[in-house]
Design a protein around this motif. Structure first.
Motif, PDB file in Angstrom:
ATOM      1  N   THR A   1      11.043  -0.234   3.671  1.00  0.00           N
ATOM      2  CA  THR A   1      11.803   0.595   2.737  1.00  0.00           C
ATOM      3  C   THR A   1      11.186   0.497   1.346  1.00  0.00           C
ATOM      4  N   PHE A   2      11.550   1.446   0.499  1.00  0.00           N
ATOM      5  CA  PHE A   2      11.051   1.443  -0.880  1.00  0.00           C
ATOM      6  C   PHE A   2      11.451   0.161  -1.593  1.00  0.00           C
ATOM      7  N   ASN A   3      12.699  -0.276  -1.409  1.00  0.00           N
ATOM      8  CA  ASN A   3      13.184  -1.478  -2.095  1.00  0.00           C
ATOM      9  C   ASN A   3      12.426  -2.723  -1.654  1.00  0.00           C
ATOM     10  N   GLU A   4      12.083  -2.799  -0.365  1.00  0.00           N
ATOM     11  CA  GLU A   4      11.343  -3.960   0.135  1.00  0.00           C
ATOM     12  C   GLU A   4       9.929  -3.989  -0.428  1.00  0.00           C
ATOM     13  N   GLU A   5       9.286  -2.837  -0.474  1.00  0.00           N
ATOM     14  CA  GLU A   5       7.945  -2.777  -1.067  1.00  0.00           C
ATOM     15  C   GLU A   5       8.012  -3.103  -2.554  1.00  0.00           C
ATOM     16  N   GLN A   6       9.061  -2.616  -3.222  1.00  0.00           N
ATOM     17  CA  GLN A   6       9.197  -2.863  -4.646  1.00  0.00           C
ATOM     18  C   GLN A   6       9.431  -4.338  -4.936  1.00  0.00           C
ATOM     19  N   TYR A   7      10.141  -5.014  -4.027  1.00  0.00           N
ATOM     20  CA  TYR A   7      10.358  -6.457  -4.160  1.00  0.00           C
ATOM     21  C   TYR A   7       9.014  -7.182  -4.239  1.00  0.00           C
ATOM     22  N   LEU A   8       8.095  -6.832  -3.327  1.00  0.00           N
ATOM     23  CA  LEU A   8       6.774  -7.469  -3.318  1.00  0.00           C
ATOM     24  C   LEU A   8       5.980  -7.099  -4.566  1.00  0.00           C
ATOM     25  N   ILE A   9       6.054  -5.844  -4.960  1.00  0.00           N
ATOM     26  CA  ILE A   9       5.298  -5.395  -6.131  1.00  0.00           C
ATOM     27  C   ILE A   9       5.803  -6.079  -7.402  1.00  0.00           C
ATOM     28  N   ASN A  10       7.108  -6.233  -7.526  1.00  0.00           N
ATOM     29  CA  ASN A  10       7.668  -6.889  -8.722  1.00  0.00           C
ATOM     30  C   ASN A  10       7.213  -8.339  -8.824  1.00  0.00           C
ATOM     31  N   HIS A  11       7.201  -9.048  -7.695  1.00  0.00           N
ATOM     32  CA  HIS A  11       6.712 -10.427  -7.724  1.00  0.00           C
ATOM     33  C   HIS A  11       5.216 -10.469  -8.011  1.00  0.00           C
ATOM     34  N   LEU A  12       4.503  -9.485  -7.501  1.00  0.00           N
ATOM     35  CA  LEU A  12       3.063  -9.416  -7.771  1.00  0.00           C
ATOM     36  C   LEU A  12       2.812  -9.217  -9.263  1.00  0.00           C
ATOM     37  N   LYS A  13       3.582  -8.343  -9.891  1.00  0.00           N
ATOM     38  CA  LYS A  13       3.413  -8.089 -11.322  1.00  0.00           C
ATOM     39  C   LYS A  13       3.719  -9.332 -12.150  1.00  0.00           C
ATOM     40  N   ASN A  14       4.643 -10.140 -11.665  1.00  0.00           N
ATOM     41  CA  ASN A  14       4.945 -11.396 -12.360  1.00  0.00           C
ATOM     42  C   ASN A  14       3.760 -12.361 -12.283  1.00  0.00           C
ATOM     43  N   LEU A  15       3.067 -12.355 -11.136  1.00  0.00           N
ATOM     44  CA  LEU A  15       1.883 -13.199 -10.967  1.00  0.00           C
ATOM     45  C   LEU A  15       0.677 -12.656 -11.712  1.00  0.00           C
ATOM     46  N   PHE A  16       0.568 -11.323 -11.731  1.00  0.00           N
ATOM     47  CA  PHE A  16      -0.587 -10.655 -12.347  1.00  0.00           C
ATOM     48  C   PHE A  16      -0.080  -9.690 -13.417  1.00  0.00           C
ATOM     49  N   PRO A  17       0.371 -10.197 -14.555  1.00  0.00           N
ATOM     50  CA  PRO A  17       1.022  -9.357 -15.576  1.00  0.00           C
ATOM     51  C   PRO A  17       0.125  -8.267 -16.160  1.00  0.00           C
ATOM     52  N   LYS A  18      -1.200  -8.456 -16.122  1.00  0.00           N
ATOM     53  CA  LYS A  18      -2.106  -7.432 -16.659  1.00  0.00           C
ATOM     54  C   LYS A  18      -2.381  -6.323 -15.649  1.00  0.00           C
ATOM     55  N   PHE A  19      -1.878  -6.524 -14.443  1.00  0.00           N
ATOM     56  CA  PHE A  19      -2.121  -5.580 -13.361  1.00  0.00           C
ATOM     57  C   PHE A  19      -0.898  -4.670 -13.261  1.00  0.00           C
ATOM     58  N   GLU A  20      -0.946  -3.535 -13.940  1.00  0.00           N
ATOM     59  CA  GLU A  20       0.264  -2.761 -14.188  1.00  0.00           C
ATOM     60  C   GLU A  20       0.605  -1.734 -13.100  1.00  0.00           C
ATOM     61  N   ASN A  21      -0.384  -1.104 -12.518  1.00  0.00           N
ATOM     62  CA  ASN A  21      -0.099   0.000 -11.600  1.00  0.00           C
ATOM     63  C   ASN A  21      -0.784  -0.188 -10.247  1.00  0.00           C
ATOM     64  N   PRO A  22      -0.301  -1.142  -9.444  1.00  0.00           N
ATOM     65  CA  PRO A  22      -0.917  -1.341  -8.127  1.00  0.00           C
ATOM     66  C   PRO A  22      -0.710  -0.128  -7.221  1.00  0.00           C
ATOM     67  N   LYS A  23      -1.736   0.207  -6.467  1.00  0.00           N
ATOM     68  CA  LYS A  23      -1.660   1.347  -5.555  1.00  0.00           C
ATOM     69  C   LYS A  23      -1.533   0.837  -4.123  1.00  0.00           C
ATOM     70  N   VAL A  24      -0.409   1.120  -3.500  1.00  0.00           N
ATOM     71  CA  VAL A  24      -0.162   0.702  -2.120  1.00  0.00           C
ATOM     72  C   VAL A  24      -0.815   1.705  -1.179  1.00  0.00           C
ATOM     73  N   THR A  25      -1.738   1.231  -0.348  1.00  0.00           N
ATOM     74  CA  THR A  25      -2.440   2.124   0.585  1.00  0.00           C
ATOM     75  C   THR A  25      -1.845   2.088   1.987  1.00  0.00           C
ATOM     76  N   SER A  26      -1.180   0.997   2.343  1.00  0.00           N
ATOM     77  CA  SER A  26      -0.542   0.922   3.655  1.00  0.00           C
ATOM     78  C   SER A  26       0.505  -0.190   3.634  1.00  0.00           C
TER      79      SER A  26
END
Length: 480
Positions: free
Chosen positions: A297-322
């Protein structure tokens, strides 16, 4: 309806557990049939984090709860990790992961725990854990937020779907009848009420009868469905926990090492791993219904992306390919507050009707689950099984120590016959990582046109597609 020959053992479910049970049973001389309602390994077994591991999280739980029986489970998984890396080095390899630390206390805490992790693996161990400096972490993960250094340890990374398939194909080579896209629609019983066979239905709607001395239910998250089908009074034993993974276009692990965040704010574990020159992020741990297990789901993917942004704060716009998700079959907890606290233990049950069910467990320990299942098979059929024959996984040498040398020799031969494209090195690695020492034989008889890679990310060629259809039971594009 056609009657078929009698079998010693029918295994329902061709995931990692079912395929391993079929292989180990065939090694012991049993006449085995292995069925799956879909493709081989197309369920949870191909939807993992792609790690062979003992479970750093479970080790921590064991110490926090003073439950040292869980140390035994971690040790079993670490031994099995070593087995698969040794048995199939073309599919499984060592991967070093770093745990970043914010202070010296965290560094000492995880460092001491990982020393125990190293010790539990015994003679099946791989590289030892070590402390790493802030500069080394920055070098390996240039976008990672500042930290005080950390600890590095090793686990195994592998191609889960491919290893599952090769285990099943090796079982077939050893004599197992292997049939995908055959759904079990009913069971048959002897006069004493014990199970005597199954009825399957194929994609054309044709039914077949199969008789057997023993029947194993190795259907993972569907295990309760079959248990209740044969015994409506059976207690449901499985909780399904969904693990969601995403792949980013960017490569956040340029040096080929991974990251582990051992505790998110809700107690889960987050992995950041190298994956085909991209980045694999996982995983969530959420109880769910069967129908939701393979849907992200969108919320589940967003959960991972939000934690990723916390780890990599300069990495602002990750592109999910799959993305993918899979349901883990967890045994019902005894005192755990949520599914993230459940250790991946397994249990083998025999119902009064004789159905043997392999419940729980995880990918890494599928061979141990198979051994325990065969003990129950012995009790059901009333026979002691002979010692297993030595049968190597397809693609490896009977002497595992020779496999790597043969791969090196084969790579030169592949270079001679593959098209001279700028993907040739990548294609050699791809072919050997799928077929091991059999890679040359797979494409040798094909035309030069059919050897050309048809993808930039994964340089598959048409000769492999032909091989999958003819020799590996592939019936759809997804199977390939």
């Amino acid at each position: 309806m056609n009657s078929q020959e009698n079998f010693d053992l029918i295994v329902i479910g061709a995931g990692a557990t079912g395929s391993c049970i079929a292989l180990e049973a065939s090694k012991r001389g049993l006449n085995v049939a292995l069925f799956d309602a879909g493709d081989i390994g197309s369920g949870t077994s191909c939807r993992s984090t792609k790690l062979l591991h003992g479970g750093v999280r479970y080790l921590e739980i064991a110490f926090k709860k003073f439950d040292f029986s869980q140390l035994k489970l971690v040790r079993e998984a670490l031994i099995e990790r070593g087995h698969w890396i040794n048995e199939a080095p073309f599919l499984a390899h060592e991967l070093e992961l770093a745990i970043p630390s914010e202070n010296c206390f965290d560094k000492a805490y995880y460092g001491s725990g990982l020393k125990v992790y190293d010790t539990l693996s015994g003679d099946k161990g791989i590289s030892k854990s070590r402390f790493i400096s802030k500069s080394e972490i920055n070098e390996n993960f240039p976008f990672l937020k500042k930290c005080a250094g950390g600890v590095a340890y090793s686990d195994g990374q592998f191609d889960d779907a491919r290893l599952n398939l090769l285990i099943a194909l090796t079982a077939e080579k050893a004599g197992t009848l292997l049939a995908n896209y055959k759904k079990v629609i009913d069971f048959e019983y002897a006069k004493d009420g014990k199970l005597s066979g199954i009825i399957t239905q194929d994609q054309k709607g044709q039914n077949q009868r199969w008789r057997s001395k023993a029947i194993v239910n190795a259907t993972g998250i569907h295990v309760d469905t079959l248990r209740l089908q044969v015994d409506s009074s059976a207690e449901e034993r499985i909780i399904i926990s969904k693990g969601v993974h995403i792949v980013l276009e960017e490569n956040l692990c340029p040096k080929g090492k991974g990251l582990l965040l051992p505790a998110t704010d809700d107690g889960r574990v987050l992995f950041v791993l190298p994956f085909f020159n991209h980045t694999l992020i996982g995983t969530t741990d959420t109880p769910c219904a069967i129908r939701e297990a393979c849907k992200t789901t969108f919320n589940e993917e967003q959960y991972l992306i939000n934690h990723l942004k916390n780890l990599f704060p300069k990495f602002e716009n990750p592109k999910v390919t799959s993305s993918w998700s899979g349901g883990r079959p967890l045994l019902k907890p005894r005192g755990a507050k949520n599914s993230s606290q459940i250790v991946r233990e397994h249990e083998i049950e025999v119902l009064p009707c004789g159905l043997i069910s392999a419940m729980g467990g995880k990918w890494t320990t599928c061979r141990k689950i198979a051994f325990d299942t065969l003990e129950k098979v012995e009790s059901v059929i009333g026979e002691t099984l002979p010692k297993p024959k030595s049968i190597n996984i397809i693609g490896s040498h009977p002497n595992p120590s020779k496999t790597k040398a043969m791969l090196e020799s084969q790579s030169n031969e592949l270079r001679e016959i593959l098209p001279k494209t700028n993907l040739i090195n990548k294609q050699i690695n791809h072919l050997q990582s799928k077929y091991g020492i059999n890679a040359l034989a797979i494409i040798q008889g094909s035309s030069e046109e059919n050897r050309k890679p048809i993808s930039l990310d994964i340089p598959l060629c048409r000769a492999e597609i032909d091989h999958a259809i003819i020799h590996e039971h592939a019936k759809t594009a997804t199977d390939i």
